[in-house]
Every structure is written in structure tokens, then in C-alpha cells.
Design a protein around this motif. Structure first.
Motif, short mmCIF file in Angstrom:
data_model
loop_
_atom_site.label_atom_id
_atom_site.label_comp_id
_atom_site.label_asym_id
_atom_site.label_seq_id
_atom_site.Cartn_x
_atom_site.Cartn_y
_atom_site.Cartn_z
N ALA A 55 0.83 -1.20 0.00
CA ALA A 55 0.00 0.00 0.00
C ALA A 55 0.88 1.26 0.00
CB ALA A 55 -0.91 0.00 1.22
N PHE A 56 0.72 2.05 -1.05
CA PHE A 56 1.38 3.36 -1.11
C PHE A 56 0.41 4.34 -0.43
CE2 PHE A 56 2.79 7.26 -3.34
CZ PHE A 56 4.17 7.10 -3.31
N THR A 57 0.48 4.35 0.88
CA THR A 57 -0.55 4.99 1.70
C THR A 57 -0.65 6.48 1.45
OG1 THR A 57 -0.12 3.33 3.38
CG2 THR A 57 -1.37 5.29 4.07
N GLN A 58 -1.88 6.93 1.17
CA GLN A 58 -2.12 8.34 0.88
C GLN A 58 -3.21 8.94 1.75
OE1 GLN A 58 0.24 9.47 -0.73
NE2 GLN A 58 -0.03 9.40 -2.93
N GLY A 59 -4.08 8.09 2.28
CA GLY A 59 -5.15 8.56 3.16
C GLY A 59 -5.40 7.49 4.20
N LEU A 99 -5.71 7.60 -12.87
CA LEU A 99 -5.92 8.28 -11.59
C LEU A 99 -4.87 7.84 -10.57
CD1 LEU A 99 -9.82 8.28 -11.19
CD2 LEU A 99 -8.32 9.99 -12.25
N PHE A 100 -4.39 8.81 -9.82
CA PHE A 100 -3.37 8.61 -8.78
C PHE A 100 -4.01 9.03 -7.47
CE2 PHE A 100 1.45 8.72 -8.11
CZ PHE A 100 1.40 8.90 -6.75
N GLY A 101 -4.40 8.07 -6.65
CA GLY A 101 -5.16 8.35 -5.44
C GLY A 101 -4.35 9.10 -4.40
N GLU A 102 -5.06 9.95 -3.68
CA GLU A 102 -4.43 10.71 -2.58
C GLU A 102 -5.28 10.57 -1.32
OE1 GLU A 102 -1.57 12.37 -2.09
OE2 GLU A 102 -0.67 12.00 -4.04
N GLY A 103 -5.45 11.67 -0.57
CA GLY A 103 -6.12 11.60 0.72
C GLY A 103 -7.57 11.16 0.65
N THR A 115 -7.33 12.99 -5.83
CA THR A 115 -6.29 12.49 -6.73
C THR A 115 -5.17 13.52 -6.77
OG1 THR A 115 -7.37 13.47 -8.66
CG2 THR A 115 -7.88 11.14 -8.13
N TRP A 116 -3.97 13.06 -7.10
CA TRP A 116 -2.79 13.92 -7.01
C TRP A 116 -2.83 15.03 -8.06
CZ3 TRP A 116 2.81 12.29 -8.63
CH2 TRP A 116 3.71 13.31 -8.26
N GLN A 117 -2.72 14.66 -9.34
CA GLN A 117 -2.64 15.66 -10.41
C GLN A 117 -3.72 15.44 -11.46
OE1 GLN A 117 1.51 14.85 -11.35
NE2 GLN A 117 2.10 16.79 -10.40
N GLY A 141 -4.05 17.52 -5.40
CA GLY A 141 -4.72 17.00 -4.22
C GLY A 141 -3.73 16.18 -3.41
N TRP A 142 -3.62 16.46 -2.13
CA TRP A 142 -2.71 15.70 -1.26
C TRP A 142 -3.52 15.08 -0.11
CZ3 TRP A 142 3.12 16.81 -0.72
CH2 TRP A 142 3.66 17.18 -1.94
N GLY A 143 -3.75 15.83 0.97
CA GLY A 143 -4.47 15.25 2.10
C GLY A 143 -5.84 15.86 2.27
N LEU A 186 2.49 20.09 2.96
CA LEU A 186 1.58 19.48 3.93
C LEU A 186 0.90 18.31 3.23
CD1 LEU A 186 0.09 22.85 5.17
CD2 LEU A 186 1.91 21.50 6.25
N ASN A 187 0.88 17.17 3.88
CA ASN A 187 0.43 15.96 3.19
C ASN A 187 -0.77 15.35 3.90
OD1 ASN A 187 0.43 14.04 1.17
ND2 ASN A 187 2.42 13.16 1.68
N GLU A 188 -0.69 14.13 4.35
CA GLU A 188 -1.86 13.46 4.91
C GLU A 188 -2.35 14.22 6.14
OE1 GLU A 188 -4.82 10.63 5.99
OE2 GLU A 188 -3.20 11.11 7.37
N VAL A 200 4.29 16.11 6.96
CA VAL A 200 5.01 16.96 6.02
C VAL A 200 5.84 16.03 5.14
CG1 VAL A 200 6.66 18.82 5.75
CG2 VAL A 200 5.08 18.83 7.69
N TRP A 201 5.64 16.14 3.83
CA TRP A 201 6.29 15.22 2.89
C TRP A 201 7.80 15.29 3.03
CZ3 TRP A 201 7.03 15.55 -3.05
CH2 TRP A 201 7.19 14.27 -3.57
N PHE A 202 8.44 14.12 3.07
CA PHE A 202 9.89 14.01 3.22
C PHE A 202 10.39 14.63 4.52
CE2 PHE A 202 10.14 12.65 -1.21
CZ PHE A 202 10.93 11.53 -1.00
N GLY A 253 3.13 4.57 6.94
CA GLY A 253 3.79 5.24 5.84
C GLY A 253 3.59 4.47 4.55
N LYS A 254 4.08 5.06 3.48
CA LYS A 254 3.95 4.44 2.16
C LYS A 254 4.85 3.21 2.11
CE LYS A 254 3.34 9.07 0.19
NZ LYS A 254 3.52 9.95 -0.97
N HIS A 255 4.25 2.09 1.83
CA HIS A 255 4.96 0.80 1.77
C HIS A 255 5.57 0.41 3.12
CE1 HIS A 255 4.30 0.65 -2.47
NE2 HIS A 255 5.22 1.53 -2.81
N1 DDQ Z 1 2.31 13.06 -2.96
O1 DDQ Z 1 1.70 12.03 -2.45
C1 DDQ Z 1 3.33 13.49 -2.03
C2 DDQ Z 1 1.38 14.11 -3.16
C3 DDQ Z 1 2.86 12.73 -4.24
C4 DDQ Z 1 3.72 11.52 -4.19
C5 DDQ Z 1 4.30 11.31 -5.54
C6 DDQ Z 1 5.14 10.12 -5.58
C7 DDQ Z 1 5.54 9.89 -6.99
C8 DDQ Z 1 6.02 8.54 -7.20
C9 DDQ Z 1 6.12 8.30 -8.65
C10 DDQ Z 1 6.58 6.93 -8.91
C11 DDQ Z 1 6.55 6.67 -10.36
C12 DDQ Z 1 6.99 5.28 -10.63
#
Ligand code: DDQ
Ligand code: CA
Length: 268
Positions: A55-59, A99-103, A115-117, A141-143, A186-188, A200-202, A253-255
Motif C-alpha cells: 500500500a502506497f498509503t495516501q489517506g 488516476l493517482f489516489g491521494e487523501g 487524486t494527485w494531479q 490534491g494531497w491530504g 503538507l500531506n496526509e 510533512v512530505w519528506f 507510511g507508504k509501503h
Molecule cells: N504526494 O503524495 C506526495 C502528493 C505525491 C507523491 C508522488 C510520488 C511519486 C512517485 C512516482 C513513482 C513513479 C513510478
């Protein structure tokens, strides 16, 4: 000292001077900031629970007996209903590419998913997770969380947006400041008792933000939460879910292969 811990000097993301000055509420001499130094917190781990490392956790949010989790990446985004104790995925719907899911956040019998972008928020049925409607928005879209009245949304900037929980209409926004300095990425999010907690991302900082003023009133240092043996393959901390009727949170966290049941303890 940690990367962003008190007394460690300049914040890496600190912006140019004129960015600060455009926020008229904060003058740039120290006296004006001394009353708004955030409370520092450390993380007390109470329990370690399983989390799907795919799970690339976003929400991440608990409602009723369910831990709802939104995941990201194109072709791997989903909304899941999971067991908050075992981490078992009880139900899942996948988002179609691109679609790239977010919060995500639960509002009554619905779930909002950003969704992100892709500039679209998905409104879903809470029981079936099925998509009911889509709402377009500009920017990223982030959190997202729901404070009981409004949606609070992050978009990767130093701002939080407020949106109508029915129409998704933009109601307003606030700029987030820690001792006068913007906090970006600012993220989740998690809405708790009128305050907004944000990853906070990273960063290993989790901020407590007063949504009325945008002031950062607390900073949790979550450095070292994921033990070294679990770090290979793991991405950033992302996922704050308040455990209802307690002062505890689930963090992941993600993964990450684990979810941690924690409490935030004042560090001084
Ligand atoms: N966000 O979640 C911080 C808003 C965006 C995360 C973007 C991570 C990009 C990973 C792209 C991997 C492509 C293989
Ligand atoms: Ca959350």
C-alpha cells in the motif's frame, strides 16, 4: 538534533523574505514569534500492528470499526476498508488509470478521495466504496480531513483549503506558519477536536495546525518510528488516523509493513 528540531537552525524549505512579509500577521522580529513557539512532542509507541507493504498509503482514517485507507500510484491506487487491528483488507476498489489516489476522508455515509494531479475528487459510498460522483478542482490534491463542518484539504503548498463537504466548493484557505515561517508540502491530514494534524512530505515532522490562524501549535518528531529492519523498501511516513475516544493515533507510511498505535508526549 533532528532535521527540523528546535534549535537546529534554518528550515531547509524556508522561503525568501518577501514571502514572509506578505503574511501581515507575522512581523519578523523574534519578540513577535516568542508567544507562538510550538509545543514539541515525541512519539510513544504503544503497539505495532501489521500494514500491507504494497500500500502506497495516501489517506488513513478510522470511522466506526473500519480503518479506511487510500493508496496511490497510477495503476495501483485504491480505496480500502481494513481491520484497524489486524490490517486485513476487508474490501477494496481500485482507481482506473491514470488516476493517482491521494487523501481520503469519511463524511457520514460517503467517502471523499482526492487524486494527485488528475484534478478530480471522487465521492464514494462508504459501505460499498463504489464511486457516486466526481468533482473537479484546480491544482494538486494531497491530504483531506473533515472537521465536522468543512473539508480541510492540502495541496502540497503551505496552504490548507476549506471546502463544502457536499458540493466540494472552495470556502476559503489559510496559510500555515510555524513561528512565522511557511511550512510547505503538507500531506496526509487528520482533523481532531478543531485542530488539524499534518504529515510533512519528506519530513518526520507531524504538525498540529490551528485552522483558524494557520499557526503551527505543535510539532511531533516522529524520527525513528520505523525500525531500521523495516526500512528497506519503505517510503515516507504518511498516514495519521486518530483512534476515536482516545488520545491515541495510528501512524503508518507508504509501503510500511507496520502501523503503529501511538501517543504524542510533550518533550519538555
Ligand atoms: N504526494 O503524495 C506526495 C502528493 C505525491 C507523491 C508522488 C510520488 C511519486 C512517485 C512516482 C513513482 C513513479 C513510478
Ligand atoms: Ca488521516
Amino acid at each position: 538534533c533532528g532535521l527540523l528540531a528546535a534549535g537546529c537552525g534554518v528550515f531547509p524549505e524556508a522561503p525568501a523574505q518577501d514571502d514572509r512579509q506578505s503574511d501581515g500577521d507575522h512581523s519578523d522580529h523574534d519578540a513577535a514569534h516568542s508567544g507562538s513557539v510550538p509545543q514539541r512532542y515525541d512519539v510513544e509507541v504503544l503497539e505495532t500492528r501489521p500494514h500491507d507493504p504494497d500500500a502506497f498509503t495516501q489517506g488513513f482514517e478510522i470511522a466506526g470499526d473500519i480503518l479506511y485507507e487510500g493508496t496511490g500510484l497510477v495503476g495501483r491506487s485504491s480505496l480500502r476498508a481494513t481491520d484497524p487491528v489486524t490490517g486485513e483488507v476487508l474490501d477494496q476498489v481500485d482507481l482506473p488509470s491514470p488516476l493517482f489516489g491521494e487523501g481520503i476522508t469519511v463524511v457520514d455515509d460517503r467517502v471523499w478521495q482526492l487524486t494527485w494531479q488528475n484534478n478530480v475528487a471522487l465521492l464514494r459510498d462508504r459501505d460499498t466504496l463504489a464511486e457516486l460522483d466526481r468533482f473537479e478542482y484546480p491544482g494538486e490534491g494531497w491530504g483531506i480531513c473533515h472537521d465536522g463542518t468543512r473539508l480541510v484539504m492540502s495541496d502540497g503548498t503551505d496552504q490548507l483549503q476549506f471546502r463544502d463537504p457536499e458540493s466540494f466548493a472552495l470556502l476559503g484557505s489559510v496559510r500555515v506558519r510555524q513561528e512565522g515561517e511557511p511550512r510547505h508540502q503538507l500531506n496526509e491530514l487528520e482533523c481532531v477536536d478543531g485542530q488539524v494534524w499534518s504529515n510533512v512530505w519528506f519530513s518526520d515532522d507531524i504538525l498540529r495546525i490551528d485552522p483558524d490562524s494557520g499557526e503551527v501549535t505543535g510539532v511531533v518528531d516522529a524520527t525513528g518510528l520505523l525500525p531500521p529492519e523495516q526500512r528497506p523498501g519503505a517510503d515516507v511516513l504518511n498516514g495519521i488516523a486518530a483512534i476515536p475516544d482516545t488520545d491515541e493515533f495510528l501512524l503508518t507510511g507508504k509501503h510500511w509493513p507496520s502501523t503503529f498505535r501511538v501517543r504524542f508526549v510533550p518533550s519538555e
